[in-house]
Design an enzyme around this catalytic site. Structure first.
Site, PDB file in Angstrom:
ATOM      1  N   LYS A 112       0.829  -1.126   0.152  1.00 23.82           N
ATOM      2  CA  LYS A 112      -0.012  -0.127   0.032  1.00 23.82           C
ATOM      3  C   LYS A 112       0.889   1.169  -0.009  1.00 23.82           C
ATOM      4  CE  LYS A 112      -3.577  -2.741   0.937  1.00 23.82           C
ATOM      5  NZ  LYS A 112      -4.757  -2.977   0.091  1.00 23.82           N
TER       6      LYS A 112
HETATM    7  N1  LIG Z   1      -6.478  -4.860   2.212  1.00 22.64           N
HETATM    8  C1  LIG Z   1      -6.714  -3.795   2.480  1.00 22.64           C
HETATM    9  C2  LIG Z   1      -8.156  -3.302   2.402  1.00 22.64           C
HETATM   10  C3  LIG Z   1      -8.230  -2.087   1.617  1.00 22.64           C
HETATM   11  O1  LIG Z   1      -7.789  -2.326   0.141  1.00 22.64           O
HETATM   12  P1  LIG Z   1      -7.723  -1.126  -0.592  1.00 22.64           P
HETATM   13  O2  LIG Z   1      -6.307  -1.596  -1.445  1.00 22.64           O
HETATM   14  O3  LIG Z   1      -8.768  -0.666  -1.329  1.00 22.64           O
HETATM   15  O4  LIG Z   1      -6.985   0.075   0.289  1.00 22.64           O
HETATM   16  C4  LIG Z   1      -6.180  -3.159   3.897  1.00 22.64           C
HETATM   17  O5  LIG Z   1      -5.076  -3.927   4.057  1.00 22.64           O
HETATM   18  O6  LIG Z   1      -6.609  -2.386   4.400  1.00 22.64           O
END
Ligand SMILES: N[C@@H](CCOP(=O)(O)O)C(=O)O
Length: 502
Positions: A112
């Site tokens: 992320k």
């Molecule tokens: N797996 C994510 C859930 C949200 O997914 P996203 O890629 O849309 O931010 C997490 O770990 O929070």
């Protein structure tokens, strides 16, 4: 103005990339998409000569055409100059007969970070002087901390994160709840990730709340529903391909496969965008955990979330409403927004929808999907460590198991996306490779023992998180999320004297 973006549910919507990033989520509850993405591809041979930063600038220039060259250059440099512990940002490592794309070298040790180091920099160029934005984030563990870190202490921006109480790993929780910064807010909710994501979407579209916040404060998202979070992830698909060409594993133009462990379908959708932009990909292998809504869909064409919700050893994928799947349906249905609206209305009304045979076939052409049980995840971590000396986190391990199933059908060179450091999920990893400590409650000690045994380094941020004071202890009912957001907007933007302990 370039108004390239529309909504998956209404093609009469026309917005610029900046407007789409600022809003994050469409008023009609759809997601913003770039129509006819495959019409104007990138030049692969040129991309292969570039470093990570320059690939990022090229991809962003194509998909965010209303940002100036200066804005893109500055955003990319700010995002990646010093924040990753690898010059390559997302290095590829060879393991056995596959390649691992390590996406966990950023400041919070999860993929992320790639999007969430860049989105805040883009947001700076989206906000005009008197605009303020509160970023709302639903997390199943990884997005939350990466978003907090990315938006921490940025002027005119606040960041509020909701995570499922008891639904993330001990270290993921510690990472979030120890975050400093005067504009960061974190609340556990009594509910699961889908509750958090659904309620955040409802808050985005609550007209009464919007009226109360006024013209100067808007809400936006740090989840992959926001194109400004998703598009940076397209970059590492091109860069991984380049790394394979550079080390002689493939020739320019050869096809590759990618295996992607996913919950919200954002990571793998970013790969599909790369394919539409000209990356030679044969198949995307999608891996879920026991929350296997997607795997069942691929067999039947029915997306049905009427089933028990499991807490697994791969908590970041404990998701049953994969938001970005809507974007894939948009492209695979020939950009038929009325059709997508009907499917999504069905999902809202009955918890399920069925796609046409043609749409299912079009999806199966590019994607394969499977899932992994907790036992299979544990076995995968153990086997790959014992056979190859490579330590995987449980999400990567879920991908590994499904990848091995798929490789029985196709021997195209394979790149497995590794989504997080194994040190974020110490208990599950220890169960596989350090069974004598699997039941220990001393996670810090187990972390150290894991490092000693496997001769792998604990990422700095995860080693130090134990020393930080816990600053965010709020637990709320999911029905109170909206009032929580309202209160945090007041505090963050209008009451600078408030204590930052929440
Ligand atoms: N797996 C994510 C859930 C949200 O997914 P996203 O890629 O849309 O931010 C997490 O770990 O929070």
């Amino acid at each position: 103005m370039n108004t390239n973006y529309t909504s998956t549910r209404d093609n009469s919507v026309h917005l610029s990339a900046k407007q789409a990033i600022k809003k994050g989520f469409a008023d009609d509850k759809g997601l913003f998409v770039y129509p006819e993405l495959g019409q104007n591809q990138l030049n692969l041979n040129e991309i292969l000569k570039l470093n990570y930063h320059d690939i990022a600038k090229t991809v962003l220039a194509k998909l965010l055409p209303d940002f100036s060259k200066e804005e893109i250059d500055e955003s990319v440099e700010q995002a990646y100059r010093n924040s990753f512990d690898s010059d390559k940002i997302t290095p590829v490592v060879d393991v056995d007969n596959f390649h691992v794309l390590e996406l966990f070298h950023g400041p919070t040790s999860a993929f992320k970070d790639v999007g969430l180091q860049l989105l805040p920099q883009l947001m700076k160029h989206v906000l005009t002087d008197d605009n303020k934005v509160m970023i709302l984030t639903a997390t199943s563990g990884d997005t939350g901390k990466a978003a907090l870190e990315g938006f921490k202490d940025l002027p005119n921006m606040g960041i509020t994160v909701f995570y499922p109480d008891g639904g993330v790993s001990k270290i993921q929780k510690l990472q979030m709840t120890t975050t400093g910064g005067s504009n960061t807010r974190v609340a556990a909710i009594r509910g699961n990730f889908d509750d958090a994501q659904t309620n955040v979407k409802l808050i985005f579209n609550d007209q009464k709340l919007k009226d109360q916040l006024g013209d100067k404060v808007s809400l936006s998202s740090a989840n992959s529903i926001n194109i400004g979070r998703l598009i940076p992830q397209v970059v590492y698909y091109f860069d991984a391909y380049k790394q394979l060409v550079n080390n002689g594993a493939i020739k320019a133009g050869d096809k590759v496969n990618f295996t992607v462990p996913t919950g919200n379908f954002g990571d793998v959708l970013a790969g599909y965008y790369a394919k539409l932009l000209g990356l030679p990909v044969n198949k995307f292998v999608v891996a879920s955990n026991e929350n296997n809504v997607l795997a069942n869909f691929f067999e039947t064409g029915v997306y049905d979330r009427n089933r028990p919700f499991f807490q697994t050893v791969a908590p970041s994928m404990d998701i049953q409403i994969s938001s970005n799947f809507e974007r894939l349906l948009y492209y695979k249905s020939g950009e038929d927004t009325a059709y997508i609206k009907q499917l999504m209305d069905d999902l809202e009304d009955s918890g399920k929808y069925r796609v046409s045979k043609d749409v299912l076939k079009a999806i199966q052409k590019d994607f394969y999907c499977g899932y992994s049980t907790d036992d299979e995840i544990e076995a995968a971590i153990r086997d790959v460590y014992n056979q190859n000396g490579y330590l995987m986190d449980p999400h990567t391990a879920a991908g590994y198991k499904v990848m091995r199933d798929y490789q029985k059908l196709d021997d195209t060179p394979m790149i497995l996306l590794s989504t997080a450091s194994p040190y974020k999920f110490v208990k599950a990893v220890a169960t596989a490779v350090l069974p004598e400590e699997a039941d220990s409650d001393n996670v810090l000690q187990t972390m150290k023992d894991l490092s000693t045994k496997t001769k792998t380094a604990i990422p700095d941020n995860l080693a130090k998180v134990w020393e930080l004071p816990v600053r965010h202890e709020t637990v709320i009912d999911k029905s109170d999320m909206e009032s929580y957001v309202k209160a945090q907007v007041e505090e963050v933007f209008y009451d600078k004297d408030q204590s930052s302990s929440h």
